[in-house]
Design an enzyme around this catalytic site. Structure first.
Site, PDB file in Angstrom:
ATOM      1  N   ALA A   1      -0.366 -19.729  26.304  1.00 56.70           N
ATOM      2  CA  ALA A   1       0.717 -19.501  27.252  1.00 56.70           C
ATOM      3  C   ALA A   1       0.739 -20.686  28.203  1.00 56.70           C
ATOM      4  CB  ALA A   1       0.459 -18.210  28.018  1.00 56.70           C
TER       5      ALA A   1
ATOM      6  N   GLY B   1      -2.278 -17.569  23.523  1.00 55.72           N
ATOM      7  CA  GLY B   1      -0.976 -17.174  22.985  1.00 55.72           C
ATOM      8  C   GLY B   1      -0.610 -17.946  21.717  1.00 55.72           C
TER       9      GLY B   1
ATOM     10  N   GLU C   1      -2.317 -16.081  19.046  1.00 59.91           N
ATOM     11  CA  GLU C   1      -1.626 -14.788  18.937  1.00 59.91           C
ATOM     12  C   GLU C   1      -0.297 -14.951  18.183  1.00 59.91           C
ATOM     13  OE1 GLU C   1      -2.066 -14.001  23.224  1.00 59.91           O
ATOM     14  OE2 GLU C   1      -2.885 -12.060  22.645  1.00 59.91           O
TER      15      GLU C   1
ATOM     16  N   GLU D   1      -8.847 -16.791  26.797  1.00 60.63           N
ATOM     17  CA  GLU D   1      -8.268 -16.282  28.052  1.00 60.63           C
ATOM     18  C   GLU D   1      -9.324 -15.828  29.051  1.00 60.63           C
ATOM     19  OE1 GLU D   1      -7.133 -15.748  25.074  1.00 60.63           O
ATOM     20  OE2 GLU D   1      -4.945 -15.629  25.035  1.00 60.63           O
TER      21      GLU D   1
HETATM   22  C1  TC6 Z   1      -2.786 -17.349  27.255  1.00 62.51           C
HETATM   23  O1  TC6 Z   1      -2.428 -17.896  26.263  1.00 62.51           O
HETATM   24  C2  TC6 Z   1      -2.494 -16.013  27.637  1.00 62.51           C
HETATM   25  C3  TC6 Z   1      -1.739 -15.227  26.811  1.00 62.51           C
HETATM   26  C4  TC6 Z   1      -1.401 -13.925  27.225  1.00 62.51           C
HETATM   27  C5  TC6 Z   1       0.088 -13.767  27.116  1.00 62.51           C
HETATM   28  C6  TC6 Z   1       0.611 -12.485  27.687  1.00 62.51           C
HETATM   29  N1  TC6 Z   1      -0.676 -24.323  30.009  1.00 62.51           N
HETATM   30  O2  TC6 Z   1      -7.332 -30.101  29.013  1.00 62.51           O
HETATM   31  P1  TC6 Z   1      -6.523 -31.318  28.901  1.00 62.51           P
HETATM   32  C7  TC6 Z   1      -2.270 -29.187  30.358  1.00 62.51           C
HETATM   33  S1  TC6 Z   1      -3.680 -18.144  28.397  1.00 62.51           S
HETATM   34  C8  TC6 Z   1      -0.225 -25.332  30.791  1.00 62.51           C
HETATM   35  O3  TC6 Z   1      -6.764 -32.401  29.885  1.00 62.51           O
HETATM   36  P2  TC6 Z   1      -7.675 -31.852  26.304  1.00 62.51           P
HETATM   37  C9  TC6 Z   1      -3.399 -29.604  31.259  1.00 62.51           C
HETATM   38  O4  TC6 Z   1      -3.244 -29.085  32.549  1.00 62.51           O
HETATM   39  C10 TC6 Z   1      -3.866 -19.786  27.786  1.00 62.51           C
HETATM   40  N2  TC6 Z   1      -0.749 -26.553  30.789  1.00 62.51           N
HETATM   41  O5  TC6 Z   1      -6.564 -31.952  27.435  1.00 62.51           O
HETATM   42  C11 TC6 Z   1      -3.270 -31.109  31.223  1.00 62.51           C
HETATM   43  O6  TC6 Z   1      -2.212 -31.481  32.056  1.00 62.51           O
HETATM   44  P3  TC6 Z   1      -2.238 -32.850  32.862  1.00 62.51           P
HETATM   45  C12 TC6 Z   1      -4.907 -19.829  26.741  1.00 62.51           C
HETATM   46  C13 TC6 Z   1      -1.776 -26.779  29.979  1.00 62.51           C
HETATM   47  O7  TC6 Z   1      -7.165 -32.596  25.137  1.00 62.51           O
HETATM   48  C14 TC6 Z   1      -2.830 -31.376  29.810  1.00 62.51           C
HETATM   49  O8  TC6 Z   1      -2.263 -30.139  29.333  1.00 62.51           O
HETATM   50  N3  TC6 Z   1      -5.110 -21.194  26.432  1.00 62.51           N
HETATM   51  C15 TC6 Z   1      -2.302 -25.779  29.153  1.00 62.51           C
HETATM   52  O9  TC6 Z   1      -9.005 -32.194  26.886  1.00 62.51           O
HETATM   53  C16 TC6 Z   1      -3.932 -31.796  28.884  1.00 62.51           C
HETATM   54  O10 TC6 Z   1      -5.001 -30.855  28.976  1.00 62.51           O
HETATM   55  C17 TC6 Z   1      -6.053 -21.885  27.052  1.00 62.51           C
HETATM   56  O11 TC6 Z   1      -6.769 -21.397  27.888  1.00 62.51           O
HETATM   57  C18 TC6 Z   1      -1.698 -24.508  29.179  1.00 62.51           C
HETATM   58  N4  TC6 Z   1      -2.130 -23.499  28.401  1.00 62.51           N
HETATM   59  O12 TC6 Z   1      -7.761 -30.319  25.929  1.00 62.51           O
HETATM   60  C19 TC6 Z   1      -6.150 -23.315  26.634  1.00 62.51           C
HETATM   61  N5  TC6 Z   1      -3.324 -26.281  28.443  1.00 62.51           N
HETATM   62  O13 TC6 Z   1      -2.337 -33.907  31.830  1.00 62.51           O
HETATM   63  C20 TC6 Z   1      -6.309 -24.181  27.832  1.00 62.51           C
HETATM   64  C21 TC6 Z   1      -3.436 -27.563  28.814  1.00 62.51           C
HETATM   65  O14 TC6 Z   1      -0.976 -32.815  33.625  1.00 62.51           O
HETATM   66  N6  TC6 Z   1      -6.300 -25.575  27.477  1.00 62.51           N
HETATM   67  N7  TC6 Z   1      -2.512 -27.868  29.745  1.00 62.51           N
HETATM   68  O15 TC6 Z   1      -3.467 -32.748  33.711  1.00 62.51           O
HETATM   69  C22 TC6 Z   1      -7.369 -26.209  26.949  1.00 62.51           C
HETATM   70  O16 TC6 Z   1      -8.401 -25.633  26.669  1.00 62.51           O
HETATM   71  C23 TC6 Z   1      -7.246 -27.682  26.746  1.00 62.51           C
HETATM   72  O17 TC6 Z   1      -6.211 -28.132  27.574  1.00 62.51           O
HETATM   73  C24 TC6 Z   1      -6.951 -28.149  25.301  1.00 62.51           C
HETATM   74  C25 TC6 Z   1      -6.701 -29.684  25.309  1.00 62.51           C
HETATM   75  C26 TC6 Z   1      -8.172 -27.845  24.427  1.00 62.51           C
HETATM   76  C27 TC6 Z   1      -5.733 -27.474  24.752  1.00 62.51           C
END
Ligand code: TC6
Length: 693
Positions: free
Chosen positions: A65, A104, A107, A127
């Protein structure tokens, strides 16, 4: 056909390919959800289409998400509706996964009929790290695919699985070529166009007859790790629902449990922290296009505990390290300790003997300072004495390459005074590691008055390369993390004279969420090393008296606590007597304290120090301070760190309480309290000669 700004649909040979392209990580923003909605509708309506491939452009499949939208009013197609549309598609759908399918994103893949993935792909439901649970059906569908136990592990621990493991678990149906994901996905789907389809929601084969004992065992196994967090428990409850309720009822339960978490302070804190951690890399006055200083060889001066731990960080990422000591014995001991530490990892099965040898082969021990002439980065990690460090930097100045980065691991000395010992203060920077240096995630990069921006950028970058979170600090006594925690220690030591005993104070800090209380920590570090001097000791504090008695902490079998031969702690009647006697001698009044009062006494002064750090421009932004404390001192992440926590308590309340305790609240704290502004969003406002935003 372009569906919208982030989605494109192409039809060829009866297969529709819906490609999402929303950098950086294809998060499920409103535009992406709309693209999915309209794209699937178009593909379903198109009579030429027999099957649909969902794929993403750029570095990854959908990474979840869009977390940045969480606190905004919802717009665009609701995720649940989009997922229902995909799941109800009359045409088979395959998710073609590369990079990371997270949250998401996974999912979404779980409502498809099939999942194929590249060998390097990772899949997960992380999450929990945001204080949430997978609220788009993940808690109900994942157990139906991989079983309750594996689903619990994936969701409550939050660690993604690799494609090969996902295949073994049945989470993906095939591994594609690394470079041929799309073609392989199309071929995979074409071969299954006539295969009968079973939706995951209709499966019960992996969950039928699940023994409920699993859930008790899982809770017990992770009780310590889950303490203070709300999300793991709700995830467990959701999986219990998955194995006991019909799918739709399970979904309803998931939604209740999700919203309970979503509204919690813990989740707000963890979501804040997600972005806070990523902000640390952004230093406003460092141009993004600064020429890079390549670091190919590293030198470490001092092979003690710190030096050895620092060296391991670089060996771990394949960088050769030259480690220099003065005496052969100290050098041998340092190298042996590094080997022993790696051996522990090998014994735990987390590294092979071959990898150990590869790492050790990158290490060059030396007694010659000149051996540092070829390295790109030197980190000095010797005893904390300014004159000694200045002497070393003066010598280093003569042998180091002209463009080498000269770093000091000092934890409180003046980096500018160290830099002044060289003819190149612009090359000198602080790189302050936390013990154990090969484990702790925090690296404070300390920017001296004359440190070249390129050197700052290089130190930050190398920190990331070795897996640290690098936080930038200006020069001050103790920098960010140690300076912040000093008032907690002072408050704790004063408090035990007023009634609460060390173990009671420690327990309140454990209950708050710290991994260790201040007195257990003092015993671990050694009371003698926090500034006791036998020559000048005059029994004028409890620490001095304990040290005079030889109670230096764990290493002497006693400090505030008594320790048995296995170093298990028990409250010490001797220390208690020392404290009581000292309180009586100095006439300190005794009274009862509630836990909340103990928290206030110990942690409000920390918040005050944070405000001072921001006022002085030592940290660029409040969130950097929070990150430093979480990664440097184990401040519980579910509070968001001291400054995010302070906003929850109320700044006015804290400022008033500080005054009552005899502290002077920082002007910034007072001002923010009066303006009703949060401190955790504060950014430094550029005092003269300091950081400019
Ligand atoms: C969910 O899905 C809930 C669902 C329920 C639904 C009802 N959203 O980490 P990096 C940005 S919860 C927005 O440096 P990497 C991040 O801020 C979500 N932005 O890169 C950064 O921005 P900046 C579950 C996001 O290659 C840029 O992308 N998912 C999101 O070291 C690069 O990120 C997670 O928890 C996001 N979801 O790692 C995954 N994700 O450049 C969370 C990233 O402006 N994300 N950004 O600073 C990660 O674990 C890692 O970002 C990665 C990439 C493994 C995808």
């Amino acid at each position: 056909m372009q569906i919208n700004s982030v989605a494109q649909l192409d039809v060829a040979g009866g297969i529709a390919t819906l490609t999402l392209d929303s950098p950086p990580v294809n998060a499920l923003s409103a535009a992406v959800r709309d693209g999915l909605d309209q794209g699937f509708r178009a593909a379903i309506e198109d009579e030429a289409v027999q099957g649909i491939v969902l794929i993403c452009a750029g570095r990854t499949f959908i990474a979840g998400a869009d977390i940045s939208e969480f606190d905004k009013a919802p717009t665009g197609a609701p995720l649940h509706d989009v997922l229902a549309l995909i799941e109800g598609s009359p045409k088979p759908v395959v998710a073609a996964i590369h990079g990371t399918a997270l949250g998401g994103g996974l999912e979404t893949a779980l409502v498809c009929d099939y999942r194929v993935a590249t060998p390097s792909a990772k899949l997960g439901l992380p999450e929990v790290a945001l204080g949430l649970l997978p609220g788009a059906g993940g808690t109900q569908r994942l157990p139906r695919v991989v079983g309750a136990e594996a689903a619990l592990e994936m969701m409550a621990i939050g660690k993604p699985v690799r494609a090969k493991d996902a295949l073994a678990m049945g989470l993906v149906d095939a591994i594609t070529g690394e470079e041929t994901l799309h073609a392989d996905a199309v071929a995979f789907l074409k071969a299954r166009l006539d295969t009968p389809r079973t939706r995951i929601r209709d499966r019960t084969d992996r969950i039928a007859g699940q023994d409920p004992a699993l859930f008790h065992a899982f809770r017990a196994k992770h009780a310590r790790a889950f303490k203070g967090f709300k999300a793991p428990e709700n995830i467990i409850k959701a999986v219990e629902a998955a194995v006991t309720l019909p799918f739709d009822a399970g979904m309803k339960r998931e939604a209740e449990l999700f919203w309970e978490l979503f509204r919690s302070r813990e989740s707000a804190a963890q979501r804040y922290f997600f972005f806070a951690e990523r902000q640390t890399a952004k230093v406003p006055d460092l141009a993004a296009d600064l020429p890079e200083i390549p670091v190919r060889r590293v030198g470490v001066i001092g092979a003690g505990t710190m030096g050895g731990g620092i060296a391991m960080n670089f060996l771990n990422v394949g960088l050769p390290v030259t480690i220099v000591e003065q005496a052969q014995e100290a050098l041998d001991r340092g190298v042996a300790t590094i080997r022993r530490n790696y051996q522990v990892t090998v014994d735990k099965g987390r590294m092979t003997a071959e990898q150990l040898e590869q790492r050790m082969a990158l290490l060059t021990p030396s007694l010659e300072f000149e051996a540092l002439s070829a390295v790109d980065l030197v980190i000095e990690a010797v005893f904390e004495k300014l004159s000694l460090k200045q002497e070393i930097f003066a010598r280093l100045d003569k042998v180091a390459k002209p463009d080498a980065i000269l770093a000091t691991n000092t934890s409180f000395l003046d980096v500018d005074a160290i830099a002044a010992a060289t003819g190149r203060p612009e090359s000198v920077v602080g790189m302050h590691f936390f013990s154990p240096a090969n484990v702790m995630k925090l690296l404070e990069v300390v920017r001296g008055a004359e440190t070249d921006p390129q050197v700052v950028a290089a130190a930050m970058a190398i920190g990331r390369r070795i897996g640290k979170v690098a936080v930038l600090s200006r020069v001050c006594d103790g920098f960010i993390a140690n300076r912040m925690m000093a008032p907690r220690m002072a408050a704790a030591q004063a408090l035990i004279l007023e009634g609460p005993l060390p173990w009671e104070v420690d327990q309140v800090m454990l209950d708050y969420g710290f991994p260790m209380g201040p007195f257990a920590m003092l015993d671990l570090v050694g009371l003698d090393v926090i500034g006791w001097d036998a020559a000048t000791s005059s029994s004028s504090s409890v620490v001095e008296i304990l040290c005079e008695m030889g109670r230096w902490g764990q290493k002497k079998g006693g400090g505030y606590y008594d320790y048995d031969e296995k170093r298990r702690a028990a409250p010490s009647p001797i220390a208690e007597q020392v404290i009581r006697d000292f309180a009586a001698k100095t006439g300190v009044a005794q009274r009862q304290f509630s836990d909340a009062e103990i928290v206030a006494r110990l942690l409000y002064p920390v918040v005050n120090e944070g405000a001072k750090i921001l006022e002085e421009g030592v940290a660029i932004r409040a969130s950097d301070v929070d990150v430093a404390l979480v990664y440097g001192y184990g401040w519980p992440v579910f509070t968001g760190g001291p400054l995010f926590w302070a906003d929850g308590v109320g700044l006015a309340k804290i400022a008033d309480a500080l005054e009552e305790m005899g502290h002077t609240p920082s002007p910034l704290l007072r001002a923010l309290a009066e303006q009703g502004k949060p401190i955790h969003q504060y950014r430094s406002v550029a005092p003269v000669g300091r950081v400019v935003e």
